[in-house]
Design an enzyme around this catalytic site. Structure first.
Site, PDB file in Angstrom:
ATOM      1  N   THR A 126      -0.761   4.018 -45.363  1.00 23.10           N
ATOM      2  CA  THR A 126      -2.072   3.890 -46.005  1.00 23.10           C
ATOM      3  C   THR A 126      -2.314   2.512 -46.609  1.00 23.10           C
ATOM      4  OG1 THR A 126      -3.360   4.651 -47.919  1.00 23.10           O
ATOM      5  CG2 THR A 126      -1.009   4.962 -48.068  1.00 23.10           C
ATOM      6  N   GLU A 128      -3.526   2.093 -49.350  1.00 21.67           N
ATOM      7  CA  GLU A 128      -3.207   2.173 -50.784  1.00 21.67           C
ATOM      8  C   GLU A 128      -1.889   1.459 -51.085  1.00 21.67           C
ATOM      9  OE1 GLU A 128      -4.679   3.873 -53.567  1.00 21.67           O
ATOM     10  OE2 GLU A 128      -6.496   4.008 -52.377  1.00 21.67           O
ATOM     11  N   TYR A 150       1.265   8.058 -55.304  1.00 18.75           N
ATOM     12  CA  TYR A 150       1.013   8.416 -53.888  1.00 18.75           C
ATOM     13  C   TYR A 150       1.384   7.253 -52.981  1.00 18.75           C
ATOM     14  CZ  TYR A 150      -1.972   8.584 -49.686  1.00 18.75           C
ATOM     15  OH  TYR A 150      -2.451   8.514 -48.397  1.00 18.75           O
ATOM     16  N   LYS A 154       4.270   6.810 -50.118  1.00 17.98           N
ATOM     17  CA  LYS A 154       3.929   6.394 -48.738  1.00 17.98           C
ATOM     18  C   LYS A 154       4.712   5.149 -48.337  1.00 17.98           C
ATOM     19  CE  LYS A 154       0.723   9.134 -46.899  1.00 17.98           C
ATOM     20  NZ  LYS A 154       0.913   9.842 -45.623  1.00 17.98           N
TER      21      LYS A 154
HETATM   22  P1  NAP Z   1      -5.746  15.846 -46.030  1.00 20.14           P
HETATM   23  O1  NAP Z   1      -7.077  16.309 -45.511  1.00 20.14           O
HETATM   24  O2  NAP Z   1      -5.502  15.858 -47.490  1.00 20.14           O
HETATM   25  O3  NAP Z   1      -4.622  16.741 -45.315  1.00 20.14           O
HETATM   26  C1  NAP Z   1      -3.308  16.795 -45.798  1.00 20.14           C
HETATM   27  C2  NAP Z   1      -2.545  17.829 -44.987  1.00 20.14           C
HETATM   28  O4  NAP Z   1      -1.193  17.873 -45.452  1.00 20.14           O
HETATM   29  C3  NAP Z   1      -3.102  19.257 -45.101  1.00 20.14           C
HETATM   30  O5  NAP Z   1      -3.059  19.851 -43.829  1.00 20.14           O
HETATM   31  C4  NAP Z   1      -2.103  19.938 -46.028  1.00 20.14           C
HETATM   32  O6  NAP Z   1      -1.976  21.320 -45.796  1.00 20.14           O
HETATM   33  C5  NAP Z   1      -0.818  19.245 -45.570  1.00 20.14           C
HETATM   34  N1  NAP Z   1       0.266  19.382 -46.527  1.00 20.14           N
HETATM   35  C6  NAP Z   1       0.264  19.042 -47.836  1.00 20.14           C
HETATM   36  N2  NAP Z   1       1.456  19.310 -48.390  1.00 20.14           N
HETATM   37  C7  NAP Z   1       2.243  19.826 -47.404  1.00 20.14           C
HETATM   38  C8  NAP Z   1       3.579  20.299 -47.350  1.00 20.14           C
HETATM   39  N3  NAP Z   1       4.361  20.312 -48.421  1.00 20.14           N
HETATM   40  N4  NAP Z   1       4.055  20.748 -46.156  1.00 20.14           N
HETATM   41  C9  NAP Z   1       3.274  20.763 -45.055  1.00 20.14           C
HETATM   42  N5  NAP Z   1       1.987  20.349 -45.060  1.00 20.14           N
HETATM   43  C10 NAP Z   1       1.484  19.882 -46.214  1.00 20.14           C
HETATM   44  O7  NAP Z   1      -5.427  14.366 -45.510  1.00 20.14           O
HETATM   45  P2  NAP Z   1      -6.185  13.495 -44.399  1.00 20.14           P
HETATM   46  O8  NAP Z   1      -7.331  12.801 -45.032  1.00 20.14           O
HETATM   47  O9  NAP Z   1      -6.370  14.318 -43.178  1.00 20.14           O
HETATM   48  O10 NAP Z   1      -5.089  12.372 -44.130  1.00 20.14           O
HETATM   49  C11 NAP Z   1      -4.053  12.579 -43.174  1.00 20.14           C
HETATM   50  C12 NAP Z   1      -2.851  11.701 -43.544  1.00 20.14           C
HETATM   51  O11 NAP Z   1      -3.251  10.332 -43.545  1.00 20.14           O
HETATM   52  C13 NAP Z   1      -2.275  11.968 -44.931  1.00 20.14           C
HETATM   53  O12 NAP Z   1      -0.888  11.752 -44.862  1.00 20.14           O
HETATM   54  C14 NAP Z   1      -2.935  10.911 -45.797  1.00 20.14           C
HETATM   55  O13 NAP Z   1      -2.144  10.613 -46.925  1.00 20.14           O
HETATM   56  C15 NAP Z   1      -2.994   9.750 -44.823  1.00 20.14           C
HETATM   57  N6  NAP Z   1      -4.080   8.796 -45.043  1.00 20.14           N
HETATM   58  C16 NAP Z   1      -5.344   9.239 -45.232  1.00 20.14           C
HETATM   59  C17 NAP Z   1      -6.354   8.317 -45.425  1.00 20.14           C
HETATM   60  C18 NAP Z   1      -7.789   8.773 -45.605  1.00 20.14           C
HETATM   61  O14 NAP Z   1      -8.618   7.944 -46.041  1.00 20.14           O
HETATM   62  N7  NAP Z   1      -8.137   9.990 -45.260  1.00 20.14           N
HETATM   63  C19 NAP Z   1      -6.082   6.939 -45.426  1.00 20.14           C
HETATM   64  C20 NAP Z   1      -4.774   6.522 -45.186  1.00 20.14           C
HETATM   65  C21 NAP Z   1      -3.772   7.462 -44.987  1.00 20.14           C
HETATM   66  P3  NAP Z   1      -2.689  22.456 -46.717  1.00 20.14           P
HETATM   67  O15 NAP Z   1      -3.917  22.862 -45.936  1.00 20.14           O
HETATM   68  O16 NAP Z   1      -1.667  23.516 -46.776  1.00 20.14           O
HETATM   69  O17 NAP Z   1      -3.006  21.846 -48.053  1.00 20.14           O
END
Ligand code: NAP
Length: 338
Positions: A126, A128, A150, A154
């Site tokens: 990320t 971040e 966070y 990461k």
């Molecule tokens: P998100 O919507 O928050 O999804 C997070 C996922 O992780 C959900 O499916 C959640 O499942 C699962 N999860 C959380 N804790 C877990 C655990 N202990 N074991 C298994 N699964 C678990 O995130 P996103 O926006 O799709 O982002 C996807 C990835 O990219 C993440 O790693 C995020 O940090 C990274 N990222 C995101 C952005 C952004 O702007 N969106 C930018 C850079 C990086 P539940 O349904 O059970 O909660």
């Protein structure tokens, strides 16, 4: 007939997991997801795909559940998207965030190495991780200096991916996408963009019941006002369906590498409010109030990504503009919160 490629996605119920699943199914992949089991067996953003995917119940904090899924499914590609993904929440649960977002990722790398050593892995890194960067825009060479738990978790996973990649005895293919903020109608309600578009919809539609709750458990709109933190925060916001294509492209390369995925444009939270409220003919100044409880203890940014390496090597570029993104999210929430 050629065997279908198999992709295992952790975090399949999340925003990116659901768009990536649609993208890979469209490409003819067999897709499986590692899902935390709840009493409702809810697949979150991937509900509509339940008949097209295989589900393995598990948790990144339980390495044996990751091993069982990998052993049974034998994926060619693994996308590690699961995380405690909220910077704000990470201040309240530092160790829990590390256990999932940091150590959890290493469990995925290590179990894959034991069972499917040739599988290609995508790690969701990320922007971040840049913290308060010394230069704008940021590229793959910009120093990493996380400003919240966070991002620190990461960074641990990111660095462990790089170490596994250059292991002289047993190198692993782990590509890291340093993705800048990306949004969509499937973004979690506690992220600022979605909070704004949901509030715009509730206000415009005159909704008084069923208003979504913020991270402190209060309705996001109270007495006709939306409470936000620092409106001057500068971010580079893209569209999630554009970004999942870049994840896949990284795994189609011969060598693993790091890539910035961004739009190269910077906007403030205030810009987002202005465009979102204007889309329904309202002035954000009449509705948005600032509240210090939504300001993180340490501020990150300004974040703005230089995606020229992704463009050159992967042939990737963003397709959706900031204005289009705001419109997509506002119109989706107008229909959802009517
Ligand atoms: P998100 O919507 O928050 O999804 C997070 C996922 O992780 C959900 O499916 C959640 O499942 C699962 N999860 C959380 N804790 C877990 C655990 N202990 N074991 C298994 N699964 C678990 O995130 P996103 O926006 O799709 O982002 C996807 C990835 O990219 C993440 O790693 C995020 O940090 C990274 N990222 C995101 C952005 C952004 O702007 N969106 C930018 C850079 C990086 P539940 O349904 O059970 O909660």
């Amino acid at each position: 007939m050629a065997k279908k490629k198999r992709a295992l996605i952790t975090g399949i119920t999340g925003q990116d997991g659901s768009y990536l699943t649609e993208f890979l199914l469209d490409k003819g992949y067999e897709v499986a997801g590692l899902v935390r089991r709840t009493i409702t067996n809810d697949l979150g953003n991937s509900k509509h795909l339940k008949d097209e995917i295989l589900v393995y119940y598990g948790d990144l904090q339980a390495p044996e559940s990751i091993a069982l899924a990998i052993y049974d499914f034998k994926p060619d590609e693994i996308y590690n998207l699961a995380a405690q993904s909220s910077p704000m929440a990470s201040f309240k649960d530092k160790l829990g965030t590390m256990a999932i977002t940091g150590t959890g990722a290493v469990h995925v790398f290590d179990r894959a190495k034991d069972i499917v050593p040739n599988a290609k892995i995508y790690q969701a890194s990320t922007s971040e991780m840049f913290g308060a960067p010394p230069c704008v825009p940021q590229n793959e060479e910009t120093p990493l200096s996380p400003a919240n738990p966070y991002a620190a978790a990461k960074l641990y996973a990111h660095q462990m991916a790089k170490i596994s990649r250059v292991d002289k005895n047993d190198p692993q293919f782990i590509a890291c996408g340093i993705l800048f903020n990306h949004e969509s109608p499937r973004r979690g309600i506690n992220f600022v963009t979605r909070k704004i578009t949901a509030a715009v919809a509730c206000i415009k539609n005159g909704k008084t019941e069923g208003i979504p709750l913020n991270e402190w458990g209060e309705p996001i709109v109270q007495n006709g006002k939306l409470k936000l933190g620092y409106l001057g925060s500068k971010r580079d916001w893209g569209y999630s369906p554009d970004y999942v294509q870049a994840m896949w492209l990284m795994l189609q390369q011969d060598k693993p590498d790091d890539f910035i995925v961004a739009t190269g444009e910077v906007h403030t939270v205030e810009d987002f409010c202005r465009e979102a409220f204007a889309e329904v003919g309202l002035d954000y100044k009449d509705y948005v109030v600032t509240d210090p409880s939504f300001i993180p203890p340490v501020e990150t940014g300004p974040l703005c990504g230089d995606y020229s390496k992704a463009k050159k090597v992967l042939g990737w570029k963003p397709k959706t503009t900031f204005t289009e993104l705001v419109k997509i999210m506002v119109h989706s929430d107008l229909a959802k919160f009517s």
